[in-house]
Design an enzyme around this catalytic site. Structure first.
Site, PDB file in Angstrom:
ATOM      1  CD1 TRP A  62      -2.193  -2.178   1.805  1.00 49.04           C
ATOM      2  CD2 TRP A  62      -3.011  -1.184  -0.034  1.00 49.04           C
ATOM      3  NE1 TRP A  62      -3.222  -2.947   1.323  1.00 49.04           N
ATOM      4  CE2 TRP A  62      -3.746  -2.370   0.208  1.00 49.04           C
ATOM      5  CE3 TRP A  62      -3.353  -0.397  -1.134  1.00 49.04           C
ATOM      6  CZ2 TRP A  62      -4.794  -2.783  -0.611  1.00 49.04           C
ATOM      7  CZ3 TRP A  62      -4.401  -0.815  -1.961  1.00 49.04           C
ATOM      8  CH2 TRP A  62      -5.108  -1.995  -1.686  1.00 49.04           C
TER       9      TRP A  62
ATOM     10  CG  ASP B  49      -3.458   4.161   3.593  1.00 45.32           C
ATOM     11  OD1 ASP B  49      -4.520   3.992   4.221  1.00 45.32           O
ATOM     12  OD2 ASP B  49      -3.181   3.554   2.532  1.00 45.32           O
TER      13      ASP B  49
ATOM     14  CE  LYS C  79      -9.458  -2.643   2.960  1.00 46.11           C
ATOM     15  NZ  LYS C  79      -8.218  -1.945   2.705  1.00 46.11           N
TER      16      LYS C  79
HETATM   17  C1  LIG Z   1      -7.698  -1.408   1.302  1.00 45.87           C
HETATM   18  C2  LIG Z   1      -6.629  -0.403   1.427  1.00 45.87           C
HETATM   19  C3  LIG Z   1      -6.485   0.630   0.487  1.00 45.87           C
HETATM   20  C4  LIG Z   1      -7.327   0.721  -0.766  1.00 45.87           C
HETATM   21  O1  LIG Z   1      -8.501   1.326  -0.535  1.00 45.87           O
HETATM   22  P1  LIG Z   1      -9.589   1.521  -1.722  1.00 45.87           P
HETATM   23  O2  LIG Z   1     -10.731   2.015  -0.931  1.00 45.87           O
HETATM   24  O3  LIG Z   1      -9.801   0.196  -2.377  1.00 45.87           O
HETATM   25  O4  LIG Z   1      -9.036   2.521  -2.658  1.00 45.87           O
HETATM   26  C5  LIG Z   1      -5.498   1.566   0.686  1.00 45.87           C
HETATM   27  N1  LIG Z   1      -4.664   1.485   1.756  1.00 45.87           N
HETATM   28  C6  LIG Z   1      -4.760   0.497   2.659  1.00 45.87           C
HETATM   29  C7  LIG Z   1      -3.817   0.445   3.812  1.00 45.87           C
HETATM   30  C8  LIG Z   1      -5.738  -0.480   2.523  1.00 45.87           C
HETATM   31  O5  LIG Z   1      -5.844  -1.472   3.417  1.00 45.87           O
END
Ligand SMILES: *Cc1c(COP(=O)(O)O)cnc(C)c1O
Length: 371
Positions: free
Chosen positions: A104, A178, A202
């Protein structure tokens, strides 16, 4: 009929009580005669839902008044472009520093390179067990626009147990995190953070909502190419109503925040209770893995994720039988990410300890039959 335990990495399980409340309110929200999906986003009813969700999130995560909470769309990957479009112009160098710890954060660095200089300040090594690069070894620029990291790498199962103090490293740039896959699972040290973003799917609610929590002074620096709907200043000025926000997803996230506030554990409440429960859940599973000769996790205990636990069977040909028997036992979505294979259990807030206990029972029984 008992519901199975869903270990999906995302979109992931929501608390049963949240789903039940949403079901009960589906056709007629609080006597309004319509569902939340059918309301004007500018009407009194939806505004009350949205403002309550924001207040609850602020309280839960102890977000200081100097930070704005934005409800956006576009997901975590959208923010990989939206963050640089808003922040990379802050410093004349148009440079941001990235700490690469997994898939990521690598995606974030590559995308930011489309809008400025995306400099790699540190990179995880290929060693086993996996360890996070120590902040004192990071090669930060003299004055970057911001420093980016992924505080929980969902695929590799690597989590920062403490966020770095950039000022102690001689850097006064804002830290961008993030936190898509562990937001609301533990407190955030806001003193050390300038901006936090997270896709909701999530740990918070349905896909379609993205949370951005950003310090006031970081608004108003968008590049001229930044679309108006993605300019943080516009969203902050208009209470996330610059255009139609993802109303139903905000409503479900709001129900989840209320559920989180109600949780209790060992005399703790709210986020502290949830964190204590998450620590206990993760310990149960890692202890089972570490005590076994069949299962293996490759991450150093100093940075193991509480939320996403990837693990492997010593004999890879047993992975499919393990998954098939798990499904029969009501344990769903344990397949590892396709990039790494093996198995992965995601233990987000909505996963009760009983789900982890059931998984550990399954792992013991499987090991006894396949040793
Ligand atoms: C799932 C995830 C993403 C991607 O998110 P989207 O909503 O599919 O764009 C980005 N960063 C992390 C850490 C993730 O777990």
């Amino acid at each position: 009929m008992a519901r199975p335990f869903n270990f999906s990495a995302g979109p992931a399980a929501l608390p049963l009580e949240v789903l039940e409340q949403a079901a009960a309110e589906m056709l007629d929200w609080h006597g309004s005669g319509v569902s939340v999906m059918e309301m004007s986003h500018r009407g009194r009813d939806f505004l009350s839902i949205c403002e309550q969700a924001e207040r609850d999130l602020r309280e839960l995560l102890a977000v200081p008044p100097s930070f704005r909470i934005l409800f956006m769309q576009g997901g975590g990957l959208g923010q990989n472009a939206i963050v640089p479009m808003n922040l990379i112009g802050r410093a004349a160098s148009h440079t941001a520093d990235f700490v690469l710890t997994g898939s990521w954060s690598i995606k974030s660095q590559v995308e930011a390179g489309r809008y400025g200089q995306a400099h790699i300040a540190a990179k995880i090594k290929g060693e086993r067990p996996v360890r996070l690069p120590s902040p004192s070894s990071w090669q930060l620029n003299a004055s970057p626009s911001y420093v980016h990291l992924c505080s929980n790498e969902t695929i590799a199962g690597i989590e920062f147990q403490d966020l770095p103090d950039l000022r102690a490293l001689g850097c006064d740039a804002p830290l961008v995190i993030d936190c898509s896959s562990h937001i609301a699972s533990r407190p955030i040290a806001w003193r050390r953070v300038g901006l936090a973003y997270a896709g909701a799917q999530k740990n918070i609610g349905p896909a379609g909502l993205t949370l951005v929590i950003v310090r006031d002074d970081l608004l108003g620096h968008a590049l001229p190419i930044c679309p108006s709907v993605f300019d943080y200043r516009n969203l902050a000025d208009q209470g996330s109503m610059f255009n139609t926000p993802p109303t139903y997803a905000i409503y479900i996230a709001g129900l989840t925040f209320q559920w989180l506030k109600r949780q209790t554990e060992d005399g703790l409440t709210g986020l502290a209770a949830i964190e204590a429960r998450n620590i206990a859940k993760a310990k149960l599973l890692y202890d089972c893995i570490d005590a076994s000769s069949l299962y293996r996790n490759d991450v150093d205990p100093s940075c193991r994720s509480r939320m996403n636990v990837p693990f492997f069977l010593a004999d890879e040909s047993l992975t499919e039988p393990f998954l098939a028997l798990a499904r029969e036992a009501g344990l769903l979505q344990l397949k590892g990410h396709k990039a790494v294979g093996g198995l992965r259990a995601s233990l987000y807030n909505a996963m009760p300890i009983e789900g982890v206990q059931a998984l550990v029972r399954h792992m013991h029984a499987f090991e006894a039959n396949h040793a």
